[in-house]
Design a protein around this motif. Structure first.
Motif, PDB file in Angstrom:
ATOM      1  N   ILE A   6       0.819  -1.258   0.059  1.00 56.34           N
ATOM      2  CA  ILE A   6      -0.062   0.011   0.060  1.00 56.34           C
ATOM      3  C   ILE A   6       0.779   1.113  -0.023  1.00 56.34           C
ATOM      4  O   ILE A   6       1.559   1.505   0.736  1.00 56.34           O
ATOM      5  CB  ILE A   6      -0.794  -0.062   1.188  1.00 56.34           C
ATOM      6  N   ARG A   7       0.753   1.996  -0.912  1.00 55.10           N
ATOM      7  CA  ARG A   7       1.777   3.279  -1.301  1.00 55.10           C
ATOM      8  C   ARG A   7       0.964   4.602  -0.461  1.00 55.10           C
ATOM      9  O   ARG A   7      -0.126   4.717  -0.813  1.00 55.10           O
ATOM     10  CB  ARG A   7       1.701   3.457  -2.679  1.00 55.10           C
ATOM     11  N   VAL A   8       1.914   5.159   0.357  1.00 56.47           N
ATOM     12  CA  VAL A   8       1.214   6.174   1.228  1.00 56.47           C
ATOM     13  C   VAL A   8       2.139   7.413   1.003  1.00 56.47           C
ATOM     14  O   VAL A   8       3.425   7.380   1.029  1.00 56.47           O
ATOM     15  CB  VAL A   8       1.396   5.705   2.522  1.00 56.47           C
ATOM     16  N   ALA A   9       1.466   8.457   0.909  1.00 60.98           N
ATOM     17  CA  ALA A   9       2.057   9.853   0.884  1.00 60.98           C
ATOM     18  C   ALA A   9       1.577  10.612   2.196  1.00 60.98           C
ATOM     19  O   ALA A   9       0.685  10.488   2.754  1.00 60.98           O
ATOM     20  CB  ALA A   9       1.798  10.752  -0.254  1.00 60.98           C
ATOM     21  N   LEU A  10       2.717  11.304   2.607  1.00 60.09           N
ATOM     22  CA  LEU A  10       2.517  11.949   3.804  1.00 60.09           C
ATOM     23  C   LEU A  10       2.559  13.695   3.514  1.00 60.09           C
ATOM     24  O   LEU A  10       3.591  14.218   2.884  1.00 60.09           O
ATOM     25  CB  LEU A  10       3.706  11.739   4.701  1.00 60.09           C
ATOM     26  N   ALA A  11       1.590  14.194   4.074  1.00 61.00           N
ATOM     27  CA  ALA A  11       1.562  15.826   3.870  1.00 61.00           C
ATOM     28  C   ALA A  11       1.420  16.542   5.208  1.00 61.00           C
ATOM     29  O   ALA A  11       0.266  16.631   5.916  1.00 61.00           O
ATOM     30  CB  ALA A  11       0.517  16.266   3.020  1.00 61.00           C
ATOM     31  N   ASP A  12       2.389  17.188   5.739  1.00 64.77           N
ATOM     32  CA  ASP A  12       2.485  17.915   7.019  1.00 64.77           C
ATOM     33  C   ASP A  12       3.630  18.834   6.992  1.00 64.77           C
ATOM     34  O   ASP A  12       4.568  18.568   6.539  1.00 64.77           O
ATOM     35  CB  ASP A  12       2.593  16.842   8.042  1.00 64.77           C
ATOM     36  N   ASP A  13       3.433  20.198   7.470  1.00 60.87           N
ATOM     37  CA  ASP A  13       4.433  20.980   7.534  1.00 60.87           C
ATOM     38  C   ASP A  13       5.303  20.759   8.570  1.00 60.87           C
ATOM     39  O   ASP A  13       6.271  21.585   8.679  1.00 60.87           O
ATOM     40  CB  ASP A  13       3.828  22.557   7.431  1.00 60.87           C
ATOM     41  N   GLN A  14       5.259  20.017   9.373  1.00 60.54           N
ATOM     42  CA  GLN A  14       5.965  19.801  10.501  1.00 60.54           C
ATOM     43  C   GLN A  14       6.875  18.285  10.261  1.00 60.54           C
ATOM     44  O   GLN A  14       6.225  17.233  10.168  1.00 60.54           O
ATOM     45  CB  GLN A  14       5.150  19.488  11.744  1.00 60.54           C
ATOM     46  N   GLN A  15       7.929  18.865  10.148  1.00 61.62           N
ATOM     47  CA  GLN A  15       8.922  17.539   9.896  1.00 61.62           C
ATOM     48  C   GLN A  15       9.000  16.506  10.702  1.00 61.62           C
ATOM     49  O   GLN A  15       9.018  15.070  10.285  1.00 61.62           O
ATOM     50  CB  GLN A  15      10.357  17.944   9.610  1.00 61.62           C
ATOM     51  N   LEU A  16       8.737  16.869  12.118  1.00 54.20           N
ATOM     52  CA  LEU A  16       8.857  15.791  12.838  1.00 54.20           C
ATOM     53  C   LEU A  16       7.683  14.648  13.100  1.00 54.20           C
ATOM     54  O   LEU A  16       7.693  13.645  13.038  1.00 54.20           O
ATOM     55  CB  LEU A  16       8.627  16.503  14.470  1.00 54.20           C
ATOM     56  N   ILE A  17       6.465  15.476  12.591  1.00 55.07           N
ATOM     57  CA  ILE A  17       5.296  14.573  12.314  1.00 55.07           C
ATOM     58  C   ILE A  17       5.551  13.491  11.245  1.00 55.07           C
ATOM     59  O   ILE A  17       5.341  12.508  11.367  1.00 55.07           O
ATOM     60  CB  ILE A  17       4.168  15.616  12.192  1.00 55.07           C
ATOM     61  N   ARG A  18       6.096  14.238  10.075  1.00 58.95           N
ATOM     62  CA  ARG A  18       6.128  13.364   9.065  1.00 58.95           C
ATOM     63  C   ARG A  18       7.165  12.251   9.208  1.00 58.95           C
ATOM     64  O   ARG A  18       7.126  11.156   8.943  1.00 58.95           O
ATOM     65  CB  ARG A  18       6.728  14.238   7.778  1.00 58.95           C
ATOM     66  N   ALA A  19       8.217  12.623  10.096  1.00 65.99           N
ATOM     67  CA  ALA A  19       9.393  11.615  10.323  1.00 65.99           C
ATOM     68  C   ALA A  19       8.591  10.466  11.333  1.00 65.99           C
ATOM     69  O   ALA A  19       8.968   9.299  10.885  1.00 65.99           O
ATOM     70  CB  ALA A  19      10.616  12.368  11.042  1.00 65.99           C
ATOM     71  N   GLY A  20       7.826  10.930  12.236  1.00 69.71           N
ATOM     72  CA  GLY A  20       7.428  10.023  13.060  1.00 69.71           C
ATOM     73  C   GLY A  20       6.321   8.906  12.145  1.00 69.71           C
ATOM     74  O   GLY A  20       6.446   7.714  12.284  1.00 69.71           O
ATOM     75  N   PHE A  21       5.513   9.631  11.329  1.00 72.93           N
ATOM     76  CA  PHE A  21       4.503   8.648  10.516  1.00 72.93           C
ATOM     77  C   PHE A  21       5.353   7.750   9.899  1.00 72.93           C
ATOM     78  O   PHE A  21       5.018   6.752   9.287  1.00 72.93           O
ATOM     79  CB  PHE A  21       3.520   9.595   9.781  1.00 72.93           C
ATOM     80  N   SER A  22       6.255   8.319   9.102  1.00 73.74           N
ATOM     81  CA  SER A  22       7.258   7.696   8.134  1.00 73.74           C
ATOM     82  C   SER A  22       7.729   6.449   8.443  1.00 73.74           C
ATOM     83  O   SER A  22       7.792   5.351   8.086  1.00 73.74           O
ATOM     84  CB  SER A  22       8.225   8.651   7.302  1.00 73.74           C
TER      85      SER A  22
END
Length: 224
Positions: A6-22
């Motif tokens: 399942i291919r997922v893209a992340l969109a958030d202006d906070q790098q920390l949030i993106r890193a955690g989700f990733s």
């Protein structure tokens, strides 16, 4: 969604949030993070390029917020296979109802438990709506509260009486199993009805069916 990740893209202006989700998603063998974006425009460009199955979309971003980006993605026929999940700080963010009406397939709060985030991605990728009954009931009543005009019942015209009955129960947030129980149908038959309704109403997913049920007056705030 079998046979490939399942291919997922992340969109958030906070790098920390993106890193955690990733890092959380990348640890799952069936999930693949295909890109990240920090603004609305970056998110739209990323989705057009990568065509992910699911986008985890923050609402508050610069240069085109998540609501705008969701509208752009949903309006593009080439991205019909991409489902947007709005991720917000608060359960009743004032923009969430608008995002759902714009075509988002569901929403999550940012402090969602990791196991719930992973489940949500799989559920939405499988074509189901991410409907959390307790929060969704309040959310949909908020959607209903934005409908100032008299209900337009014309979208219901292609539906049979049984299909209208099923749509009304979808509008209350019931699962296929619960709908089957109410109407003395098997869950598979209930699912078939829901699929036919989606096809007739050109709905992307179950969330859109819920909104249609409210907008047409088939379900009213406070119904149960």
């Amino acid at each position: 969604m079998t046979g490939r990740s399942i291919r997922v893209a992340l969109a958030d202006d906070q790098q920390l949030i993106r890193a955690g989700f990733s890092s959380l998603l990348a640890a799952e063998p069936d999930l693949e993070v295909v890109g990240e974006a920090a603004t609305g425009r970056e998110a739209v460009a990323l989705v057009k390029r990568a065509k992910p199955d699911v986008v985890l979309m923050d609402i508050r971003m610069p240069d085109g917020d998540g609501l705008w980006a969701t509208e752009q993605i949903v309006a593009d026929p080439a991205l019909a296979g991409t489902h947007v999940v709005v991720v917000t700080t608060f359960e009743l963010d004032e923009y969430v109802a608008q995002a759902i009406r714009a075509g988002a397939s569901g929403f999550l709060v940012k402090d969602t438990e990791p196991v719930e985030l992973i489940r949500a991605v799989r559920v939405v990728a499988g074509g189901d709506a991410l409907l959390s009954p307790s929060v969704t009931k309040r959310l949909l009543e908020r959607v209903a509260g934005t409908l100032n005009d008299a209900p337009d019942t014309r979208p219901l015209e292609p539906l049979t009486d049984r299909e209208r009955e099923v749509l009304g129960l979808v509008g209350l947030g019931l699962t296929n199993e619960e709908i089957g129980g109410r109407l003395f149908l098997s869950p598979l038959t209930a699912k078939t009805h829901v699929s036919r309704i989606m096809s007739k109403l050109l709905a992307r997913d179950r969330v859109q069916l819920v909104v249609i049920a409210y907008e047409t007056g088939l379900v009213r705030a406070g119904s149960s």
